[in-house]
Design a protein around this motif. Structure first.
Motif, PDB file in Angstrom:
ATOM      1  N   TRP A  27      54.264  34.127  17.820  1.00 46.21           N
ATOM      2  CA  TRP A  27      53.787  34.922  18.956  1.00 46.21           C
ATOM      3  C   TRP A  27      53.932  34.148  20.257  1.00 46.21           C
ATOM      4  O   TRP A  27      54.414  34.685  21.267  1.00 46.21           O
ATOM      5  N   GLY A  31      56.887  34.921  22.943  1.00 44.70           N
ATOM      6  CA  GLY A  31      56.419  35.339  24.266  1.00 44.70           C
ATOM      7  C   GLY A  31      57.050  34.524  25.366  1.00 44.70           C
ATOM      8  O   GLY A  31      57.455  35.055  26.409  1.00 44.70           O
ATOM      9  N   LEU A  61      51.998  39.823  12.632  1.00 39.59           N
ATOM     10  CA  LEU A  61      51.710  40.170  14.017  1.00 39.59           C
ATOM     11  C   LEU A  61      51.627  41.683  14.203  1.00 39.59           C
ATOM     12  O   LEU A  61      50.796  42.186  14.974  1.00 39.59           O
ATOM     13  N   LEU A  66      49.256  42.901  17.358  1.00 42.05           N
ATOM     14  CA  LEU A  66      49.777  42.102  18.470  1.00 42.05           C
ATOM     15  C   LEU A  66      51.215  42.468  18.811  1.00 42.05           C
ATOM     16  O   LEU A  66      51.663  42.247  19.943  1.00 42.05           O
ATOM     17  N   TRP A  67      51.940  42.988  17.848  1.00 37.56           N
ATOM     18  CA  TRP A  67      53.291  43.477  18.052  1.00 37.56           C
ATOM     19  C   TRP A  67      53.379  44.930  17.587  1.00 37.56           C
ATOM     20  O   TRP A  67      52.638  45.344  16.682  1.00 37.56           O
ATOM     21  N   PHE A  77      56.001  43.322  22.098  1.00 40.31           N
ATOM     22  CA  PHE A  77      54.662  42.804  22.336  1.00 40.31           C
ATOM     23  C   PHE A  77      53.744  43.950  22.752  1.00 40.31           C
ATOM     24  O   PHE A  77      54.065  44.720  23.664  1.00 40.31           O
ATOM     25  N   TRP A  80      52.531  44.609  26.663  1.00 40.94           N
ATOM     26  CA  TRP A  80      53.238  43.603  27.474  1.00 40.94           C
ATOM     27  C   TRP A  80      53.174  43.945  28.956  1.00 40.94           C
ATOM     28  O   TRP A  80      52.893  43.071  29.795  1.00 40.94           O
TER      29      TRP A  80
END
Length: 250
Positions: A27, A31, A61, A66-67, A77, A80
């Motif tokens: 992650w 990123g 993730l 988170l994704w 993401f 984002w």
């Protein structure tokens, strides 16, 4: 250079504490990659492999929220756009810095601050024009010379008396206005510091010349121009005084 932002509570977030070290590392690294290459948070399987990770970490993730998985080979993401740099804005800033780096010090100031100076080929069209002919060193009118019938002022007179002759405070306003909007310099503060430190009470236009001489010695504008100028005067008073004498500002 854009930055990949990580919240200071990321380490203890409920979505993160159950993740494996490999997933957390992916992650963070992905990123950073997305911010550098302006992908707007898009991560492909090729990027994951390049970062020495695998689908299992990507799945972790995704399951943690988170994704967001787009397809079998692409992830995004989560949120984002709400927290990370926008690709278009970052590209514009990067191009602006590249354009500015190819210019001289004076022009770099103009580009960075969106200033339009008469006669400058690099100024941005449509920017706020200066209130006086030019706002670069040498462009300000010199201090007024005494007329033949002016009263002579001896060196023995006090600084306050000398400063009051030919120094109308209203005449400083155009300079204060220009500097406040373009360079963020407080003429009154710099003028007082020159008097306190060097014993020289300069006319506002001459304070401008001294200020711009100091600022143009550095490649990029400081965050606090007035404080930087005052600090430079304090650090190198002899050098500043020499410039004032050589420039015939007193």
């Amino acid at each position: 250079m854009p930055w990949f932002k990580v919240d200071d509570q990321f380490w203890s977030h409920p979505k993160v504490v159950e993740l494996s070290a490999d997933a957390v590392a992916l992650w963070v690294r992905a990123g950073s990659y997305a911010a550098q290459h302006l992908t707007d948070g898009v991560v492909t399987y090729g990027i994951i492999r390049m970062l020495a990770a695998d689908r299992d970490a990507a799945t972790e993730l995704t399951n943690a929220g988170l994704w967001d998985q787009q397809d079998g080979r692409t992830w995004l993401f989560h949120d984002w756009d709400d927290y990370q740099p926008d690709a278009v804005v970052s590209k514009e800033r990067r191009q602006k810095k590249q354009d500015a780096s190819a210019l001289g010090n004076h022009d770099r100031w103009h580009v960075a601050r969106g200033i339009q100076v008469e006669g400058c080929s690099h100024c941005i069209a449509g920017a706020i024009p200066p209130a006086i002919p030019s706002a670069i060193p040498g462009g300000f009118p010199p201090s007024p010379s005494p007329s033949p019938d002016s009263t002579h002022v001896s060196e023995s007179q006090s600084r306050d008396t000398r400063a009051s002759i030919g120094t109308d405070e209203q005449s400083a306003e155009p300079y204060k206005s220009v500097l406040a909007s373009q360079y963020g310099i407080d003429v009154a503060r710099v003028r007082k510091h020159l008097d306190d430190k060097l014993g020289l009470m300069l006319a506002p236009p001459d304070v401008v010349n001294v200020s711009m001489w100091i600022l143009n010695k550095i490649p990029q504008p400081p965050r606090a121009p007035t404080s930087y100028i005052i600090g430079s005067i304090t650090k190198s008073p002899a050098e500043v005084q020499q410039y004032i004498h050589e420039s015939a500002l007193i």
